[in-house]
Design an enzyme around this catalytic site. Structure first.
Site, PDB file in Angstrom:
ATOM      1  N   ASP A 157     -15.780   0.105   1.059  1.00 25.29           N
ATOM      2  CA  ASP A 157     -14.172  -0.946   1.110  1.00 25.29           C
ATOM      3  C   ASP A 157     -14.823  -2.342   1.723  1.00 25.29           C
ATOM      4  O   ASP A 157     -14.810  -3.228   1.436  1.00 25.29           O
ATOM      5  CB  ASP A 157     -13.459  -0.028   2.504  1.00 25.29           C
ATOM      6  CG  ASP A 157     -12.164  -0.544   2.835  1.00 25.29           C
ATOM      7  OD1 ASP A 157     -11.598  -1.430   1.230  1.00 25.29           O
ATOM      8  OD2 ASP A 157     -11.637  -0.082   3.582  1.00 25.29           O
TER       9      ASP A 157
ATOM     10  N   TRP B   3       0.691  -1.192   0.026  1.00 25.44           N
ATOM     11  CA  TRP B   3      -0.309   0.024   0.462  1.00 25.44           C
ATOM     12  C   TRP B   3       1.048   1.248  -0.044  1.00 25.44           C
ATOM     13  O   TRP B   3       0.618   2.096  -0.630  1.00 25.44           O
ATOM     14  CB  TRP B   3      -0.454  -0.171   1.538  1.00 25.44           C
ATOM     15  CG  TRP B   3      -1.916   0.808   0.576  1.00 25.44           C
ATOM     16  CD1 TRP B   3      -2.379   1.697   2.606  1.00 25.44           C
ATOM     17  CD2 TRP B   3      -2.966   1.741   0.048  1.00 25.44           C
ATOM     18  NE1 TRP B   3      -3.200   2.733   1.794  1.00 25.44           N
ATOM     19  CE2 TRP B   3      -3.969   2.918   0.550  1.00 25.44           C
ATOM     20  CE3 TRP B   3      -2.583   1.160  -1.706  1.00 25.44           C
ATOM     21  CZ2 TRP B   3      -4.814   3.407  -0.367  1.00 25.44           C
ATOM     22  CZ3 TRP B   3      -3.698   1.607  -2.214  1.00 25.44           C
ATOM     23  CH2 TRP B   3      -4.531   2.678  -1.241  1.00 25.44           C
TER      24      TRP B   3
ATOM     25  N   LYS C  19      -5.320   0.070   8.343  1.00 23.81           N
ATOM     26  CA  LYS C  19      -6.347   0.675   8.845  1.00 23.81           C
ATOM     27  C   LYS C  19      -6.206  -0.395   9.626  1.00 23.81           C
ATOM     28  O   LYS C  19      -6.498  -2.303   9.660  1.00 23.81           O
ATOM     29  CB  LYS C  19      -7.010   0.278   7.403  1.00 23.81           C
ATOM     30  CG  LYS C  19      -6.798   1.000   6.950  1.00 23.81           C
ATOM     31  CD  LYS C  19      -8.095   0.128   5.521  1.00 23.81           C
ATOM     32  CE  LYS C  19      -8.292   0.970   4.437  1.00 23.81           C
ATOM     33  NZ  LYS C  19      -8.969   0.379   3.212  1.00 23.81           N
TER      34      LYS C  19
ATOM     35  N   SER D 242      -9.556   0.401  -1.876  1.00 21.17           N
ATOM     36  CA  SER D 242      -8.547   0.510  -2.323  1.00 21.17           C
ATOM     37  C   SER D 242      -7.727  -0.585  -2.806  1.00 21.17           C
ATOM     38  O   SER D 242      -7.307  -0.650  -1.749  1.00 21.17           O
ATOM     39  CB  SER D 242      -7.818   1.932  -2.059  1.00 21.17           C
ATOM     40  OG  SER D 242      -7.873   1.782  -0.654  1.00 21.17           O
TER      41      SER D 242
ATOM     42  N   LYS E 202     -14.454  -3.003   8.966  1.00 21.65           N
ATOM     43  CA  LYS E 202     -14.867  -4.190   7.768  1.00 21.65           C
ATOM     44  C   LYS E 202     -13.859  -5.036   7.578  1.00 21.65           C
ATOM     45  O   LYS E 202     -14.199  -6.325   6.715  1.00 21.65           O
ATOM     46  CB  LYS E 202     -14.738  -3.248   6.431  1.00 21.65           C
ATOM     47  CG  LYS E 202     -13.086  -2.255   5.839  1.00 21.65           C
ATOM     48  CD  LYS E 202     -12.639  -3.216   5.183  1.00 21.65           C
ATOM     49  CE  LYS E 202     -11.342  -2.659   5.176  1.00 21.65           C
ATOM     50  NZ  LYS E 202      -9.927  -3.362   4.328  1.00 21.65           N
TER      51      LYS E 202
ATOM     52  N   THR F 294     -13.369  -5.720   0.057  1.00 17.48           N
ATOM     53  CA  THR F 294     -12.702  -6.636   0.568  1.00 17.48           C
ATOM     54  C   THR F 294     -13.500  -7.541   0.418  1.00 17.48           C
ATOM     55  O   THR F 294     -12.550  -8.617   0.887  1.00 17.48           O
ATOM     56  CB  THR F 294     -12.465  -6.036   1.980  1.00 17.48           C
ATOM     57  OG1 THR F 294     -11.675  -4.211   1.927  1.00 17.48           O
ATOM     58  CG2 THR F 294     -11.160  -6.426   2.852  1.00 17.48           C
TER      59      THR F 294
ATOM     60  N   ASN G 166      -7.253 -10.698   4.178  1.00 14.05           N
ATOM     61  CA  ASN G 166      -7.938 -10.808   5.004  1.00 14.05           C
ATOM     62  C   ASN G 166      -8.762 -11.818   4.395  1.00 14.05           C
ATOM     63  O   ASN G 166      -9.282 -12.804   5.092  1.00 14.05           O
ATOM     64  CB  ASN G 166      -8.681  -9.750   5.409  1.00 14.05           C
ATOM     65  CG  ASN G 166      -7.850  -8.974   5.883  1.00 14.05           C
ATOM     66  OD1 ASN G 166      -7.135  -8.929   7.435  1.00 14.05           O
ATOM     67  ND2 ASN G 166      -7.591  -7.478   5.583  1.00 14.05           N
TER      68      ASN G 166
END
Length: 327
Positions: free
Chosen positions: A240, A12, A104, A134, A187, A244, A252
Site C-alpha cells: 500500500d 472506494w 484506513k 488498491s 502509510k 500510495t 494523500n
C-alpha cells in the site's frame, strides 16, 4: 450470489460495490446524501468516478435498515473520522453479521484504530478488515488487484476470499488485524510526504529513501502497538505504501504535493475535494510516537510542516542533517 451491504457511497465504496456486482452479487449502498442516492439509482453514475456506469446489481438507499436487512455481511467504508458516529446509527441492525472495515485511518480523539472503535460500541461485533494496494479508479474498471483480509474469525476470512476472489482480484488472509489496520493507516502519512517531495521537485533517489525509511518508521510504531513485523512488509504495509506514494490517483500524495507547492492546508483541502486521511493520521501518529517513545523523524518533521509552518525545503535539510546513525 450474496446480498451485501456497503456503508458509504464514496469512490472506494462504489468501487467495491462495482467489483462485487460484476461477480453476480446483489449490493445495497448506504449514502447520507439524497442527491448521491438519486445519481446512483436514476442516472447510474458516481460523482467520484465520473467514467463509471453503475452496475444494475447496485441500489442506493438513505436508510441503514434497508441496506443492512437481508444482507449477509456489511462493508464499512466511511472516512475514519465518521466511523464511530455512523456505526452508532446502524449497530442496532447488525446482529451477528460480520462488519468488514474497508476504511484506513484512526479515530483522532481517542487515538484508536477503527476495529477498536467498532468494538467499543459493540463488544460482540464480528469484525474483519480488508486492505492493501488498491485505488478505487482501478478496481472499478477491473484492473488486477491483490488485497489482504484480516480477522480473528476463520469463517469471515473464508467468506471474504470466496466472495471477492476472481480473475481480477486475489485476496490473501491474515490473523493480524492490528497490523493490517495500522499498515493501511500509517502509510497515508508517508504518501503525504511523497507528495511534498514531488511538490518541491525532488527526485527518484528521494522517493526511494522516503519509502524505505518511512516503512521502517511505521513498522516500529506498528509493532509497538501490537502488529506483527512481517505484516508491514506485506500488502497492507509495503504494498500500500508503494502504490500510495507513487500514484497520481492518491489523494494523500496530491495533498502533500499542493502543500509542497505552497498552498495552505485549507486551500489544499478545498482543491482535493475529498477527505484526506493523512492529515488527521499525522496528528495521531505524532501523539502515538511521543506516548510510546518511538523514534519517527519523518512523522515529526511533516507534523512541523503542517502545524508549525516549517518550510518543506527546510524540513528536507533537517532530515538530511540529523545525527549519524547505523541502518
Amino acid at each position: 450470489m450474496k446480498k451485501i451491504g456497503i456503508i458509504g457511497s464514496g469512490s472506494w465504496g462504489v468501487a467495491l460495490a462495482t467489483h462485487l456486482a460484476r461477480s453476480g452479487n446483489k449490493v445495497k449502498i448506504w449514502s447520507f446524501s439524497e442527491e448521491e442516492k438519486r445519481l446512483i439509482n436514476e442516472e447510474r453514475k458516481c460523482k467520484f468516478l465520473p467514467e463509471l456506469k453503475i452496475h444494475e446489481n447496485i441500489t442506493c438507499y438513505n436508510s441503514f435498515e434497508e441496506v443492512i436487512q437481508d444482507t449477509e455481511f456489511v462493508l464499512h467504508v466511511t472516512p475514519s473520522k465518521f466511523t464511530r458516529e455512523t456505526f452508532k446509527q446502524y449497530k442496532e441492525y447488525i446482529g451477528s453479521k460480520p462488519i468488514i472495515i474497508c476504511s484506513k485511518g484512526f479515530e483522532k480523539e481517542s487515538l484508536k484504530t477503527l476495529d477498536e472503535v467498532i468494538l467499543d460500541e459493540l463488544p460482540t461485533a464480528r469484525v474483519g478488515v480488508l486492505s492493501g494496494p488498491s485505488h478505487a479508479e482501478e478496481v472499478s474498471i477491473a484492473i488486477p488487484t491483490v488485497l489482504v483480509a484480516a480477522s480473528k474469525h476463520e469463517d469471515i476470512l473464508e467468506m471474504l476470499q470466496n466472495t471477492f476472489m476472481c480473475n481480477e482480484m486475489r485476496v490473501y488472509t491474515s490473523k493480524d488485524v492490528k497490523g493490517v489496520e495500522l499498515g493501511g493507516a500509517l502509510k497515508n502519512i508517508i504518501a503525504f510526504c511523497a507528495g511534498v517531495a514531488a511538490g518541491i521537485n525532488l527526485g527518484d533517489n528521494t522517493f526511494a529513501a522516503l519509502i524505505t525509511r518511512g516503512l521502517n518508521e511505521l513498522t516500529r510504531l506498528g509493532v509497538k502497538l501490537g502488529g506483527e513485523k512481517e505484516t508491514f512488509y506485506g500488502l497492507s504495509g509495503l504494498g500500500d505504501l508503494i502504490v500510495t506514494c507513487l500514484s497520481e490517483h492518491s489523494r494523500n500524495r496530491k495533498a502533500g504535493k499542493l502543500i509542497g507547492q505552497g498552498k495552505t492546508l485549507e486551500e489544499t483541502k478545498k482543491e482535493v475535494g475529498m477527505v484526506i486521511e493523512s492529515i488527521d493520521n499525522i496528528e495521531v501518529a505524532y501523539e502515538l510516537c511521543k506516548i510510546h517513545k518511538v523514534d519517527m523523524p519523518i512523522v515529526e518533521i511533516v507534523y512541523q510542516v503542517i502545524y508549525e509552518n516549517l518550510e518543506p525545503q527546510e524540513a528536507v535539510k533537517k532530515l538530511m542533517t540529523r545525527d549519524k546513525k547505523s541502518e
